[in-house]
Design a protein around this motif. Structure first.
Motif, PDB file in Angstrom:
ATOM      1  N   ARG A 144      -4.327  22.442 -11.334  1.00  0.00           N
ATOM      2  CA  ARG A 144      -5.051  23.932 -11.613  1.00  0.00           C
ATOM      3  C   ARG A 144      -6.243  23.985 -12.433  1.00  0.00           C
ATOM      4  NH1 ARG A 144       0.715  25.279 -12.348  1.00  0.00           N
ATOM      5  NH2 ARG A 144       1.509  26.157 -10.337  1.00  0.00           N
ATOM      6  N   GLY A 145      -7.410  24.868 -11.950  1.00  0.00           N
ATOM      7  CA  GLY A 145      -8.537  24.791 -12.846  1.00  0.00           C
ATOM      8  C   GLY A 145      -9.671  23.761 -12.607  1.00  0.00           C
ATOM      9  N   ASP A 146      -9.312  22.657 -11.877  1.00  0.00           N
ATOM     10  CA  ASP A 146     -10.113  21.699 -11.455  1.00  0.00           C
ATOM     11  C   ASP A 146     -11.047  22.420 -10.406  1.00  0.00           C
ATOM     12  OD1 ASP A 146      -9.040  19.821 -12.795  1.00  0.00           O
ATOM     13  OD2 ASP A 146      -8.500  18.440 -11.293  1.00  0.00           O
ATOM     14  N   ASP A 147     -12.180  21.752 -10.421  1.00  0.00           N
ATOM     15  CA  ASP A 147     -13.212  22.190  -9.322  1.00  0.00           C
ATOM     16  C   ASP A 147     -13.209  21.243  -8.181  1.00  0.00           C
ATOM     17  OD1 ASP A 147     -14.781  23.650 -11.309  1.00  0.00           O
ATOM     18  OD2 ASP A 147     -15.815  22.104 -11.907  1.00  0.00           O
ATOM     19  N   ILE A 148     -12.566  20.452  -8.026  1.00  0.00           N
ATOM     20  CA  ILE A 148     -12.180  19.797  -6.581  1.00  0.00           C
ATOM     21  C   ILE A 148     -10.602  19.476  -6.343  1.00  0.00           C
ATOM     22  CG2 ILE A 148     -14.238  18.630  -6.850  1.00  0.00           C
ATOM     23  CD1 ILE A 148     -12.947  15.882  -7.711  1.00  0.00           C
ATOM     24  N   PHE A 149     -10.264  19.265  -5.303  1.00  0.00           N
ATOM     25  CA  PHE A 149      -9.033  18.879  -4.857  1.00  0.00           C
ATOM     26  C   PHE A 149      -8.986  17.660  -3.641  1.00  0.00           C
ATOM     27  CE2 PHE A 149     -10.138  22.284  -1.667  1.00  0.00           C
ATOM     28  CZ  PHE A 149      -9.301  21.749  -0.819  1.00  0.00           C
ATOM     29  N   VAL A 150      -8.070  17.048  -3.440  1.00  0.00           N
ATOM     30  CA  VAL A 150      -7.947  15.782  -2.720  1.00  0.00           C
ATOM     31  C   VAL A 150      -6.952  15.808  -1.553  1.00  0.00           C
ATOM     32  CG1 VAL A 150      -7.506  13.292  -2.990  1.00  0.00           C
ATOM     33  CG2 VAL A 150      -8.723  14.609  -5.172  1.00  0.00           C
ATOM     34  N   VAL A 151      -7.327  15.329  -0.430  1.00  0.00           N
ATOM     35  CA  VAL A 151      -6.589  15.012   0.413  1.00  0.00           C
ATOM     36  C   VAL A 151      -6.411  13.632   0.948  1.00  0.00           C
ATOM     37  CG1 VAL A 151      -5.849  15.382   2.957  1.00  0.00           C
ATOM     38  CG2 VAL A 151      -6.742  17.307   1.490  1.00  0.00           C
ATOM     39  N   LYS A 152      -5.554  12.876   0.768  1.00  0.00           N
ATOM     40  CA  LYS A 152      -5.386  11.399   0.968  1.00  0.00           C
ATOM     41  C   LYS A 152      -4.518  10.945   2.259  1.00  0.00           C
ATOM     42  CE  LYS A 152      -2.602   8.648  -0.167  1.00  0.00           C
ATOM     43  NZ  LYS A 152      -2.542   7.870  -1.562  1.00  0.00           N
ATOM     44  N   LEU A 153      -5.350  10.361   3.131  1.00  0.00           N
ATOM     45  CA  LEU A 153      -4.637   9.552   4.374  1.00  0.00           C
ATOM     46  C   LEU A 153      -4.469   8.175   3.809  1.00  0.00           C
ATOM     47  CD1 LEU A 153      -6.738  11.855   5.336  1.00  0.00           C
ATOM     48  CD2 LEU A 153      -5.877  11.313   7.516  1.00  0.00           C
ATOM     49  N   ALA A 154      -3.203   7.567   4.026  1.00  0.00           N
ATOM     50  CA  ALA A 154      -3.105   6.301   3.858  1.00  0.00           C
ATOM     51  C   ALA A 154      -2.230   5.794   5.101  1.00  0.00           C
ATOM     52  CB  ALA A 154      -2.409   6.112   2.504  1.00  0.00           C
ATOM     53  N   THR A 155      -2.550   4.499   5.664  1.00  0.00           N
ATOM     54  CA  THR A 155      -1.832   3.889   6.335  1.00  0.00           C
ATOM     55  C   THR A 155      -1.327   2.434   5.915  1.00  0.00           C
ATOM     56  OG1 THR A 155      -3.699   2.779   7.367  1.00  0.00           O
ATOM     57  CG2 THR A 155      -3.078   4.766   8.233  1.00  0.00           C
ATOM     58  N   GLY A 156       0.131   2.008   6.495  1.00  0.00           N
ATOM     59  CA  GLY A 156       0.587   0.852   6.261  1.00  0.00           C
ATOM     60  C   GLY A 156       1.062   0.363   7.514  1.00  0.00           C
ATOM     61  N   PHE A 157       0.545  -0.642   8.020  1.00  0.00           N
ATOM     62  CA  PHE A 157       0.866  -1.391   9.400  1.00  0.00           C
ATOM     63  C   PHE A 157       0.990  -2.618   8.984  1.00  0.00           C
ATOM     64  CE2 PHE A 157      -0.363   2.375  11.053  1.00  0.00           C
ATOM     65  CZ  PHE A 157      -0.120   2.519  12.479  1.00  0.00           C
ATOM     66  N   PHE A 158       2.460  -3.019   8.766  1.00  0.00           N
ATOM     67  CA  PHE A 158       2.940  -4.133   8.268  1.00  0.00           C
ATOM     68  C   PHE A 158       2.824  -5.478   9.027  1.00  0.00           C
ATOM     69  CE2 PHE A 158       4.625  -0.509   5.962  1.00  0.00           C
ATOM     70  CZ  PHE A 158       3.722  -0.728   4.837  1.00  0.00           C
ATOM     71  N   ASN A 159       2.587  -5.256  10.336  1.00  0.00           N
ATOM     72  CA  ASN A 159       2.358  -6.431  11.365  1.00  0.00           C
ATOM     73  C   ASN A 159       0.817  -6.808  11.239  1.00  0.00           C
ATOM     74  OD1 ASN A 159       4.960  -6.344  12.043  1.00  0.00           O
ATOM     75  ND2 ASN A 159       4.791  -5.201  13.961  1.00  0.00           N
ATOM     76  N   ASN A 160      -0.009  -6.269  10.810  1.00  0.00           N
ATOM     77  CA  ASN A 160      -1.172  -6.361  10.529  1.00  0.00           C
ATOM     78  C   ASN A 160      -1.631  -7.989  10.178  1.00  0.00           C
ATOM     79  OD1 ASN A 160      -1.932  -3.796  11.634  1.00  0.00           O
ATOM     80  ND2 ASN A 160      -3.355  -3.208   9.971  1.00  0.00           N
ATOM     81  N   PRO A 161      -1.107  -8.415   9.029  1.00  0.00           N
ATOM     82  CA  PRO A 161      -1.591  -9.692   8.771  1.00  0.00           C
ATOM     83  C   PRO A 161      -1.320 -10.822   9.887  1.00  0.00           C
ATOM     84  CG  PRO A 161      -0.374  -8.827   7.054  1.00  0.00           C
ATOM     85  CD  PRO A 161      -0.158  -7.982   8.160  1.00  0.00           C
ATOM     86  N   GLN A 162      -0.356 -10.562  10.456  1.00  0.00           N
ATOM     87  CA  GLN A 162      -0.526 -11.395  11.956  1.00  0.00           C
ATOM     88  C   GLN A 162      -1.660 -11.495  12.738  1.00  0.00           C
ATOM     89  OE1 GLN A 162       3.737 -10.716  13.463  1.00  0.00           O
ATOM     90  NE2 GLN A 162       4.456 -10.357  11.470  1.00  0.00           N
ATOM     91  N   LEU A 163      -1.953 -10.274  12.794  1.00  0.00           N
ATOM     92  CA  LEU A 163      -3.418 -10.100  13.471  1.00  0.00           C
ATOM     93  C   LEU A 163      -4.512 -10.235  12.802  1.00  0.00           C
ATOM     94  CD1 LEU A 163      -2.362  -6.738  15.125  1.00  0.00           C
ATOM     95  CD2 LEU A 163      -2.014  -8.805  16.012  1.00  0.00           C
ATOM     96  N   GLY A 164      -4.487 -10.921  11.577  1.00  0.00           N
ATOM     97  CA  GLY A 164      -5.694 -11.271  10.836  1.00  0.00           C
ATOM     98  C   GLY A 164      -6.464  -9.742  10.066  1.00  0.00           C
ATOM     99  N   LEU A 165      -5.532  -8.671  10.142  1.00  0.00           N
ATOM    100  CA  LEU A 165      -5.971  -7.510   9.498  1.00  0.00           C
ATOM    101  C   LEU A 165      -5.219  -7.235   8.230  1.00  0.00           C
ATOM    102  CD1 LEU A 165      -6.162  -5.398  12.871  1.00  0.00           C
ATOM    103  CD2 LEU A 165      -8.122  -6.540  11.246  1.00  0.00           C
ATOM    104  N   PRO A 166      -5.773  -6.364   7.287  1.00  0.00           N
ATOM    105  CA  PRO A 166      -5.156  -5.928   6.057  1.00  0.00           C
ATOM    106  C   PRO A 166      -3.940  -5.113   6.504  1.00  0.00           C
ATOM    107  CG  PRO A 166      -7.363  -5.012   6.169  1.00  0.00           C
ATOM    108  CD  PRO A 166      -7.248  -5.993   7.124  1.00  0.00           C
TER     109      PRO A 166
END
Length: 314
Positions: A60-82
């Motif tokens: 409350r009172g801030d000039d900005i607000f935030v919307v965050k989209l976060a993914t976790g795909f836990f098989n990715n390391p097997q694909l060479g991805l974070p």
């Protein structure tokens, strides 16, 4: 014009931000009712071992607000991805226009999560801390070790992970941070060695049992950020002298507190909110206390770290 801030610029800004202090202030403001945080949006991809979380809110009172989209795909390391990705949208609280897009690729989420663990340790770690224990061997295990250096002098650490090779890699990385670190064979061995334990896995079955944990131990659980996940034995929360939630409202719906209430191990009225611990209204009462903090990740953390980054990049 909307500014797009790439990951490289975000990483340049992070060392100049006291992330622990920012997150600490955010939790206090949240508990004081100064932050609007709607329920978490969630989309699961069970076939891919993946999930999307949408967290958003405004101070409350801030000039900005935030919307965050976060993914976790836990098989990715097997694909060479974070395993983690995502972005934060920063919008004007005056006009609704998009001020900037932080292409953080999960880094800000990971850092604000680690900082929350450090905040908890600052206020609840036992005074005679000799050894830190970490369950898990991924990104968050490393970041927890990194951020705990900022709030404790302890440099002895034990780590358990389901995959021995990944656990050994994590131990090597943590050793480079100045710790004397070693891998152990089980969660029970972590609990036998450590007075501060941090659990960082995406487990759906409890593995840290009440019978393992000694008096005087603090446990911070941060892997269980959906209703289906669980790292702690519900009886561990029942035995605890104090159970702390980052958000009581959110932890009634997800995380270790949700699971323990569903199992009949605790009542919701036993739970203390983290902001009250930080402000000194609740805390460890004796050296023998077992304390548990359930961190499910609250949008105020995203708001605080995003604001700090925007102040240095936009």
């Amino acid at each position: 014009m909307t500014k797009v801030v790439p990951l490289e610029q975000i990483l340049e800004a992070l060392p100049h931000i006291d992330v622990v202090a920012e997150i600490e202030r955010g939790f206090v403001a949240f508990t004081e009712g100064k932050v609007e945080v709607p329920p978490v949006g969630e989309l699961l991809f069970p076939d891919e071992n993946g999930e999307l979380h949408i967290k958003y809110g405004a101070v409350r009172g801030d000039d900005i607000f935030v919307v965050k989209l976060a993914t976790g795909f836990f098989n990715n390391p097997q694909l060479g991805l974070p395993p983690f990705s995502g972005c934060m949208l920063v919008l004007s609280a005056k006009t609704g226009q998009v001020v900037c897009v932080l292409l953080e690729e999960g880094e800000l989420t990971n850092h604000r999560t680690a900082a929350a663990g450090a905040v908890v340790a600052r206020h609840l770690a036992p005074p005679d801390l000799q050894t830190i224990g970490i369950c898990g061997s991924g990104v968050q295990a490393r970041l927890q070790a990194d951020y705990l250096r900022r709030v404790t002098d302890c440099r002895n650490l034990v780590l358990w992970g389901r995959d021995d090779a990944r656990a050994a890699e994590a131990v090597r990385d943590i050793g480079r941070m100045g710790y004397t670190a070693r891998a152990v064979a089980s969660p029970a061995e972590v609990a036998s060695c450590a007075q501060l334990i941090v659990t960082t896995t995406a487990s759906r079955q409890p593995y840290l049992l009440a019978s393992f944990v000694k008096p005087g131990t603090h446990i911070t659980a941060m892997g269980s950020d959906t209703p289906e996940k669980s790292e702690l034995d519900p009886m561990l929360l029942r035995n605890a002298s104090m159970v702390v939630a980052d958000s009581i409202q959110q932890c009634l719906l997800r995380g270790e507190i949700h699971t323990a209430i569903a199992a009949g191990a605790i009542d919701g009225d036993r739970v203390v909110e983290l902001g009250n611990v930080i402000s000194g209204k609740a805390g460890r009462r004796s050296r023998a206390d077992i304390t548990v903090a359930d961190l499910t990740g609250v949008a105020v953390q995203d708001i605080m770290i995003a604001k700090a980054v925007v102040a240095r990049t936009v």
